[in-house]
Structures are given as C-alpha cells and as structure tokens.
Design an enzyme around this catalytic site. Structure first.
Site, mmCIF file in Angstrom:
data_model
loop_
_atom_site.group_PDB
_atom_site.id
_atom_site.type_symbol
_atom_site.label_atom_id
_atom_site.label_comp_id
_atom_site.label_asym_id
_atom_site.label_seq_id
_atom_site.Cartn_x
_atom_site.Cartn_y
_atom_site.Cartn_z
ATOM 1 N N ARG A 132 0.858 -1.192 0.000
ATOM 2 C CA ARG A 132 0.000 0.000 0.000
ATOM 3 C C ARG A 132 0.891 1.238 0.000
ATOM 4 O O ARG A 132 1.758 1.386 0.857
ATOM 5 C CB ARG A 132 -0.906 0.061 1.239
ATOM 6 C CG ARG A 132 -1.870 -1.097 1.367
ATOM 7 C CD ARG A 132 -2.835 -0.863 2.536
ATOM 8 N NE ARG A 132 -3.459 -2.088 2.984
ATOM 9 C CZ ARG A 132 -4.535 -2.634 2.427
ATOM 10 N NH1 ARG A 132 -5.096 -2.049 1.395
ATOM 11 N NH2 ARG A 132 -5.057 -3.752 2.909
ATOM 12 N N HIS A 192 2.891 -10.125 0.676
ATOM 13 C CA HIS A 192 2.692 -9.260 1.841
ATOM 14 C C HIS A 192 4.012 -8.896 2.506
ATOM 15 O O HIS A 192 4.056 -8.027 3.366
ATOM 16 C CB HIS A 192 1.765 -9.981 2.841
ATOM 17 C CG HIS A 192 1.232 -9.109 3.917
ATOM 18 N ND1 HIS A 192 1.641 -9.207 5.240
ATOM 19 C CD2 HIS A 192 0.318 -8.101 3.885
ATOM 20 C CE1 HIS A 192 0.998 -8.313 5.968
ATOM 21 N NE2 HIS A 192 0.204 -7.628 5.182
ATOM 22 N N TYR A 212 0.742 3.971 12.478
ATOM 23 C CA TYR A 212 0.858 2.559 12.840
ATOM 24 C C TYR A 212 2.184 2.335 13.565
ATOM 25 O O TYR A 212 3.201 2.919 13.202
ATOM 26 C CB TYR A 212 0.870 1.661 11.596
ATOM 27 C CG TYR A 212 -0.389 1.628 10.772
ATOM 28 C CD1 TYR A 212 -1.473 2.464 11.026
ATOM 29 C CD2 TYR A 212 -0.498 0.739 9.700
ATOM 30 C CE1 TYR A 212 -2.612 2.423 10.251
ATOM 31 C CE2 TYR A 212 -1.641 0.683 8.913
ATOM 32 C CZ TYR A 212 -2.692 1.538 9.187
ATOM 33 O OH TYR A 212 -3.820 1.484 8.411
ATOM 34 N N ARG A 263 -3.385 -7.614 18.947
ATOM 35 C CA ARG A 263 -4.266 -6.457 18.819
ATOM 36 C C ARG A 263 -5.702 -6.848 18.489
ATOM 37 O O ARG A 263 -6.640 -6.356 19.097
ATOM 38 C CB ARG A 263 -3.752 -5.524 17.720
ATOM 39 C CG ARG A 263 -4.572 -4.231 17.587
ATOM 40 C CD ARG A 263 -4.272 -3.517 16.282
ATOM 41 N NE ARG A 263 -5.000 -4.073 15.163
ATOM 42 C CZ ARG A 263 -4.503 -4.216 13.937
ATOM 43 N NH1 ARG A 263 -3.264 -3.874 13.691
ATOM 44 N NH2 ARG A 263 -5.224 -4.714 12.968
ATOM 45 N N HIS A 283 0.793 -2.539 14.842
ATOM 46 C CA HIS A 283 0.955 -3.261 13.581
ATOM 47 C C HIS A 283 2.233 -4.095 13.541
ATOM 48 O O HIS A 283 2.442 -4.868 12.607
ATOM 49 C CB HIS A 283 0.955 -2.239 12.426
ATOM 50 C CG HIS A 283 0.719 -2.814 11.080
ATOM 51 N ND1 HIS A 283 1.691 -2.843 10.094
ATOM 52 C CD2 HIS A 283 -0.372 -3.391 10.524
ATOM 53 C CE1 HIS A 283 1.200 -3.396 9.000
ATOM 54 N NE2 HIS A 283 -0.049 -3.744 9.228
#
Length: 699
Positions: free
Chosen positions: A383, A443, A476, A572, A600
């Site tokens: 992203r 990822h 984050y 989390r 994160h």
C-alpha cells in the site's frame, strides 16, 4: 439432549475468528467513551468502527454467505455449523450497531457546546435554507438519476455502501399501482453541506436536502413514502491462478472488482421510519432476513464514516492532539552525517514507527535514485501513500537509468484500483513491474539496493513489518531494519529471486519465509521451548501480533503451556487461542493494546535457554499468512537492536492505559493502573534511553 449455542461455543478449545473480531471492534468503540479524549477524538473512533464494520460485512460475512448460498457447510472454530453461526454472528453485529448508534446520540449532545450542529434542512433558518436549495439545484440535482421499478422496468442494480432513497409513488388514476423509484446519492460529494448560522458551523446531511426537494424530481405525482437505506454487498473473492498471468491478470482483477460492486447483499441499513412495504420488497429481492437489517434511530445517521468530515474540519484543528515529535533511532543518536550509504556500512539501524520517523528510509531511497553508483533497486509494494515520495524516488531512479524492479501487490484489499494505476505509472517510466505471484498475495516488505563501490558491490537492505507508506508510518506502530550486512543481503536477494523468478533456495540464514516454511519454523521454535521446560531449562515465549488464528500454531502453544512454558501474547485484533483454561493453557496470557496508534508490529521472542531468538516481520499467525501469502520474518542479530525489540515487548506488557486482558471465555476487560503509575506505551516509547534498554529482560 442437544447442546445450546452458548454451550458449544464455551466448550470449544478455540475461539471463533469472527466473534473475536467483533470483540476487537468493541475495544475500538470503547475509545469513544474515554473521558480523557475530546469530542473529536471520540468521533474519530466512532468513524473507524463504522469503516471496520463495513469491511467485515463485505469480507467475512460475505465469505460466510459464499458457503451458505452454494449449499456448502462448514464448522467454525466455535463448533457451530454455517447457519447457526451466521445467526449468532449477526445477532452480535446487531448489538454492536445498537451500541454504536447509542454512543453517537450521546456525543451529539455535546455538539452545540463545541459551536457546531448537524441539522436537517427543515430545521435551518430561512437564509441557510435558501443557500442549501441553491446548492441542490446547481450541484446535487443534475447528478441524480431516478430509477423506476415496475412491471415495465427491471429492478436496478443498487451500488455498494452508498446512500439510496426508495421512493414509493402513485399516479392519480384509481387502479394505478404503486411504483418504486430508487435514487442513489452521489458518492463524490461531501456527505454534509456546510453553512454558518449565528457564527455556528452547521452540517446539513445532503439526504435531508434531497428529500425536501423531491418535488423537483417527481413532478405531478403523489409521493406515498420515501425511505433512506444502504446495502452492503459481498466483497469476498479470490483470484484463480492463470497460466498467462502477465497478459490476463489485470483484466481478471477488473472483472473481480465489478463483482464486488454488484455482489450478494449481506446487510441493509434503514432508518427506523422507513416504509415497511418497501423494506419487505427489498428483503425479498435480496433474499435476506430481519437479522440482516440494521435499524438506524431517527436522530442518528446511516454510515458514521461521514464523521470524518467533521473530525478533519479546519475549524476544529485546535482540538487535535498535540503530535509528539519523532525521536532519533537509538543507533542514530549523535549522528551528523546523513549519507545513508556511509552510515549503514558502520551499523545496523532499527526504526520503530511512529516514534522514529520514516525519514532515514526515504533518505536512503532518494539518495539511491540520484547516486550514479547505484545499479539497481528492488522493492515490494503493498500500500502506497497518495502523494508518495517512495514512488517519486523509484520513478526518478528509472529515469536516471537504474534497473528498478517492483513487485506491486494489486490484490491488496480495497487498494487494488489505486495499485494498478500506480503500477502502470511505474511501467511507463521503464520499471520492471510484477503484478503479484499467481494466487499468492505478496505481503512481505523488502527493499534491496545494489551499489558499486570501487572494485566491489555493496547491497543495502530494508526489511519491515509495515508498508512503504509515509502516512501510515505516522499512525501505525511498525518495525524496520536497515542494514548492509552481507548475510541479510544474500537472503533478501535470494527471496527476491523466489518472488520474481523460479528459484527454490535450500535455506536462509536470517529469514523464515511463507508459504515455504514459516508455520513449521515457528512451531519448531515453540517446540524447542517446550523441550527446554520439560528438561528443567529456562523457557518462555512472548509474541506480538495483529491476529492469531492458525490452529496448528495454537495447538503447539497449548502443548508448550502444558509443559510449563510461560507464554505471553500481545494480540491487537483476532485471537482464536483460549488462554487460562485449566489443563490446556494455564500458562498463557493474552492482552490487546488499542489506543492512539494502530499496533501493527509483529515480534516473536523465544527465550532459548537464556540466549533469546527474536524475529520481526510482516506475518501474523494466520492460515492465510502461512499458506496463501509471500511473507518473511527476519531475525535480529545485533545485540543493541535485539535489546530494543525486547524492550518494546517489555513496555507493551507494562501498559495499563491502552491494554485489555483476555478472559478464558474470550471476553476482554480493560486494565487500569489501580493505584500504580499510569504507563501509556504510546507516550513512553518517546522516552526510551539506550542505557535503560540494555538492562531489560523478559524472563
């Protein structure tokens, strides 16, 4: 005698992924009740929970309906089959929605004291009504398209997650039947029309402006009712592997994105004054029951994500929390030379965002783009920020004749269209772009820069838990490692060869990768702690994650717990492990940190008989992470950096402001200072001192 739903859920040794997520969104919603937060911070968290719920319905509830609609059954971790589980989940989601709207109505009472209001058109003063009517006629009205549904017109496709009016009308002829027209409100206009009244800022929902002006749309016709609603559609899809991936991949993505916009309806939100006849027709059309319908109180709003317009309004900037200034990474204190190539040849650097700025990484990339000695840059992108300096650096590098390879993950959920657009931009500039690897989602977060230095080549590496995104690096908590260590560079280059070519390396010195070996690698480390405990040696595990769901990893931790290994988990969001169960997980605790920043980071600590092994990286302990993604975890070797990471875990285990503890039944309770000094990790990490972290230990 059949067991009840509650008995089945409580008997299972695993907790439902989806019911656990619902608990997480309740923890986020708790932030709207915290007295130390001002009104606008509370509204922010209300908007976040609304966005979270939209995505959950689209993906998780959508996925559940993929089973139900096609006659396939499944057994959830809770022990429930698909239909009973759907009923239990939708019941919980309804209760959550009710709590959301109740909190919004409570917060609404404070609006006037902050010099603003949300007002419907009919409650405006005459002068404001005139300006709102002009806005309707000039801007809104030309964008509206009524779509009639009757015996001559088919039912229109109503779009996903936008506001829609269902207007029931009837002509003057005695035997004429009722007709329904649908009007979708424009997505590209602000939700609120803004005006001033006696110095006070007024936010007028555009739906109230449109409804008042229906006489401009339906002329010479009787309007029997108008009902505002919104449908949420199934957005869950998977891409099939293609033999001709480069030629077909983008077209396949575009087809799937269209399906997302017109998929099966899984939720309908309606105002409580909606026409019951119309709602009955919609439920029948969409094949949903009352359990899928969320009723919005009259004084509330459909889609609370609209609150961002208020939260981000310039007039309320003074209410925004004072931002902490990032501190220098511990290994960069007292450093004056900002030449990242020189710096990294002398030390490794650990970045802990947002407490450390992303600037050293940006400096490295921008220097690499300009440096004539840099030969190539390889990067994975998941992203990007909208105005991305990282993208600009890659474009500049390509223009300067460097070889730039970018693996652009166009399957990054809800960023697919933006990523395809950015990837094409890079391609046009001459970059080598790979659009994902088959059915696997990439990822992992890796950067490799190759630089010629006299007679040799030096490689510079960045590995991270977070995206290459300047915006999220301020919001984050993430960990990144910058290094020029040849051992790391060899592993990263090898992994890039796996991603971009056809390579199956025998092993890595510093990486654990998925889908090849991550599950086994982590379970081996867990089992080693179990063996140490059984042999009477020191043992212990601390793991920090976004989500814990993989059954094999959970069962391995249960076995380690039974052997006496103390296990502390900081999760989390989703946690499918059940802690503190007698005879199963008595030595396992679970806590969740939810506060100002989104947690994160992924950190894995194994005590290893007093010689700790510490890994960081992009992967959670989920089936998708282990089996359907390209992921990597990197070991921290440098002693100073290892102590930094151990200190992060230590601080997280001390937090008594943002932390929740998980009970054996899967519910959570908020941890309070209870007479001790408040310890808020989102403040304490700005105060970390090198000499202090060197003394920290976990067991």
């Amino acid at each position: 005698m059949r067991e009840s739903t509650e008995e089945l859920i409580s008997r299972s040794d695993l907790i439902s992924r989806d019911l656990s997520w619902l608990q997480f969104n309740h923890r986020v919603l708790d932030q709207t009740e915290k007295e130390n937060r001002n009104l606008f911070e509370r509204l922010k968290f209300l908007a976040i929970t609304s966005s979270n719920a939209d995505e959950f319905f689209m993906i998780r509830v959508g996925s559940l309906y993929n089973y139900i609609d096609y006659g396939n059954d499944r057994v959830d971790y809770s022990g429930l089959r698909a239909i009973p589980f759907k009923n239990e989940l939708l019941k919980g989601l309804k209760a959550f929605g009710k709590r959301q709207n109740g909190l919004f109505l409570e917060l609404k009472e404070d609006f006037q004291s902050h010099d603003f209001e949300i007002k419907d058109y009919i409650h405006l003063a005459e002068k404001q009504k005139e300006s709102a009517s002009k806005y309707f006629k000039r801007t809104i009205f030309p964008m509206l398209t009524p779509m009639v549904f009757d015996s001559y017109h088919s039912f229109p496709i109503l779009m996903n997650n936008i506001l829609i009016f269902g207007v029931v009308t009837k002509g003057d002829r005695p035997k004429e039947r009722k007709k329904t027209s649908f009007i979708q409100l424009p997505q590209n206009l602000p939700r609120f029309y803004e005006t001033k009244e006696k110095g006070k800022l007024i936010f007028v929902p555009i739906e109230s402006i449109v409804e008042f002006h229906f006489n401009h749309i339906f002329r010479n016709i009787n309007i029997l009712s108008s009902s505002l609603f919104r449908v949420t559609r199934n957005g869950d899809f998977t891409l099939e592997e293609s033999e001709d991936i480069e030629a077909n991949f983008l077209e396949e993505m575009k087809k799937k994105l269209k399906i997302r916009k017109t998929g099966r309806v899984v939720r309908m939100e309606v105002t409580e004054d909606a026409d019951s006849w119309l709602i009955k027709q919609l439920k029948k059309k969409y094949e949903i029951g009352s359990e899928n319908v969320k009723i919005i109180p009259e004084e509330s709003l459909i889609d609370l994500t609209c609150l961002w317009q208020i939260v981000n309004h310039g007039e309320f900037d003074s209410f925004k929390p004072v931002k902490h200034q990032p501190v220098a990474p511990i290994s960069m204190t007292e450093v004056e030379d900002q030449d990242m190539f020189k710096l990294l040849k002398g030390r490794d650097i650990l970045l802990h965002h947002p407490y450390n700025t992303i600037q050293p990484l940006l400096d490295l990339l921008e220097q690499a783009a300009e440096d004539p000695n840099v030969l190539s840059i390889k990067l994975t992108i998941y992203r990007l920020a909208k105005n991305s300096r990282i993208l600009d650096a890659l474009l500049e590098a390509a223009e300067n004749g460097k070889h730039v390879s970018v693996l652009f993950e166009v399957k990054a959920r809800f960023d697919e269209e933006n990523n395809m657009r950015q990837a094409k931009h890079l391609q046009k500039a001459g970059c080598f772009v790979i659009y994902g690897v088959g059915s696997l989602k990439t990822h992992t977060k890796l950067l490799l820069i190759v630089r010629k230095e006299k007679e040799k080549v030096t490689r510079f590496v960045h590995m991270s838990s977070g995206n290459y995104n300047e915006v999220t690096s301020k919001l984050y908590t993430d960990i990144g490692l910058l290094t020029s260590d040849e051992s790391y560079a060899n592993d990263v280059q090898e992994f890039f060869n796996v991603i971009t070519g056809h390579s199956i390396p025998e092993d890595y010195d510093n990486l654990i990768t998925a889908p090849a070996s991550m599950r086994k690698g982590l379970i081996d480390l867990i089992d080693k702690e179990r063996e140490n405990a059984l042999a009477g040696r020191p043992s212990g595990i601390v793991i920090k994650l976004n989500s814990l769901q993989d059954k094999h990893a959970i069962l391995a931790m249960y076995e380690a717990s039974k052997a006496g290994v103390p296990i502390q988990l900081i999760v989390r969001g989703i946690c499918c492990l059940r802690p503190n169960r007698k005879g199963l997980s008595e030595n396992i605790t679970v806590r969740s940190i939810v506060g100002e920043y989104l947690e994160h980071s992924r950190i894995f600590y194994f005590h290893n008989n007093g010689d700790p092994k510490v890994y960081c990286g992009s992967a959670d302990m989920m089936v998708r992470s282990f089996d359907r993604r390209l992921e990597s975890l990197f070991v921290i070797r440098d002693q100073l950096l290892k102590q930094q990471v151990i200190n992060i875990l230590s601080f997280d285990l001390k937090d008594n402001v943002n932390a929740y503890a998980m009970r054996e039944d899967g519910n959570y309770y908020h941890l309070e200072p209870n007479g001790d000094a408040a310890f808020d990790v989102h403040k304490e990490f700005y105060k970390v001192k090198k000499e202090e972290i060197m003394q920290v230990s976990l067991f």
